[in-house]
Design an enzyme around this catalytic site. Structure first.
Site, PDB file in Angstrom:
ATOM      1  CE  LYS A 324     109.076 -30.221  17.392  1.00 22.18           C
ATOM      2  NZ  LYS A 324     110.122 -31.100  17.046  1.00 22.18           N
ATOM      3  NE  ARG A 358     113.617 -25.412  13.062  1.00 22.96           N
ATOM      4  CZ  ARG A 358     112.478 -25.657  12.890  1.00 22.96           C
ATOM      5  NH1 ARG A 358     111.448 -26.334  13.781  1.00 22.96           N
ATOM      6  NH2 ARG A 358     111.851 -25.556  11.565  1.00 22.96           N
TER       7      ARG A 358
END
Length: 379
Positions: A324, A358
């Site tokens: 991210k 995740r």
């Protein structure tokens, strides 16, 4: 006599190795861990009572100057103590005024031990606009991608067909379902359900009902069960619900995100959504603070550092920070070059209470997590 300082992750295991008395182990293990609990807007009367009660048992309460003369009606404070101290205070404050009874009822939740097995949730996206291109696939290579993830160590595979990256535009439920249908049938035909659990990354009731009817066991809802119809479906199929926090929606979530106090705001959100889930009969719950979903870099870092706080709900915590943009904000890097930063975040999350990771890079995470666990199993 020789001495060295020990870093003990499992105090009970070490005390057993010393052949300590079993009843003594139970007592001593509660004295081994120090907790720091931030209390916001505490009545000054409660602060004075709690300060004295804490000191009387060997704990302490850090308060602002002027508390003893009630300079301000409400103050912020920091409670310091061991698990044993908190247990004593949870009984001691039940009879006290100024909101201490409510505090007493909550204290035990913040020190109870949580033991959830670590799981890797691999990410596969059946769409062409997911932010990391290597996670994209279609039905022509679905079997190979899934087999590889299973071989690499995935416990769960999370299938998404609609991008939720910042600024992404929603697609129709029919379009999302069309992207999913063939892949679900491929999973069913190859009996992959016998090897791993499958999760759907969606908040569309139409898509969710289809996949749950066809063997999926987890609903990963970025809206945090906002839709009552989704709640009803999760309950009907006895699926696991991942309740994620997101401020606003994916189209505008990164437009100047703001919180009064991000820890308390998300805590309140989880309280409301867990109560809602339970009212529909949903019991199998996972919580996800939503790294990058309506948060600044500072918000994300604060959540990761204080993730253990959310253990008081008693549910597994999921973290998904794979590649991210927060990594790029710390050290400039393209999406393809953020694996190292991803691993650093996820290992820190495991240290601070997460149990489900995740990620896009299953093989690398499997190795990193096994090494991390091996270090932490040693006493």
């Amino acid at each position: 006599m020789k001495i060295y300082k020990l870093a003990l992750n499992d105090i009970k295991k070490f005390l057993y190795s010393l052949d300590c008395d079993k009843s003594g182990i139970a007592i001593m293990s509660k004295k081994a861990k120090i907790h720091t609990l931030f209390i916001k807007d505490l009545h000054v009367g409660a602060a004075n009572i709690l300060k004295q009660d804490a000191l009387s048992i060997g704990a302490d309460l850090a308060v602002p100057e002027g508390v003893i003369v009630a300079k301000e009606r409400y103050v912020n404070a920091l409670l310091l103590g061991t698990t044993k101290h908190f247990e004593i205070l949870s009984r001691k404050e039940l009879a006290q005024p100024f909101g201490l009874k409510e505090l007493a009822k909550n204290l035990k939740d913040f020190v109870k031990e949580q033991k959830f097995s670590t799981k890797i949730m691999g990410v596969l996206n059946a769409n062409e606009d997911s932010f990391f291109k290597n996670s994209r696939f279609d039905n022509s290579n679905a079997s190979q991608r899934i087999e590889k993830m299973i071989e690499d160590g995935a416990n769960i595979i999370d299938i998404g067909a609609a991008s939720s990256r910042p600024g992404s535009l929603p697609i129709s439920c029919d379009e999302e379902l069309n992207r999913v249908k063939d892949i679900v049938q491929t999973i069913y035909k190859n009996r992959f359900f016998e090897k791993v659990d499958f999760s759907i990354d969606s908040f569309s009731p139409k898509v969710i009902e289809y996949v749950l009817e066809n063997g999926f066991k987890i609903v990963n809802d970025i809206t945090g069960l906002q839709n009552d119809e989704v709640c009803s479906l999760v309950a009907k199929y006895k699926a696991q619900a991942v309740i994620m926090h997101m401020q606003n929606n994916q189209t505008n979530m990164q437009e100047k995100p703001y919180y009064e106090d991000i820890m308390l705001d998300i805590d309140d959100f989880f309280k409301q959504r867990v109560e809602k889930a339970k009212s529909f009969g949903i019991e199998d719950i996972v919580l996800d603070v939503g790294i990058g979903f309506g948060k600044t870099l500072e918000h994300n870092l604060k959540l990761l550092k204080n993730l253990e706080h959310f253990n008081h709900f008693g549910y597994p915590l999921l973290i998904g920070a794979s590649r991210k943009s927060m990594i790029d904000m710390i050290t400039k890097s393209a999406i393809e070059d953020r694996l190292s930063g991803t691993l650093a975040i996820h290992l820190e999350a495991l240290k601070n209470g997460a149990s489900i990771i995740r990620c896009h890079d299953v093989k690398e995470h499997f190795q990193a997590i096994r090494v991390f666990e091996a270090i932490n199993e040693i006493n």
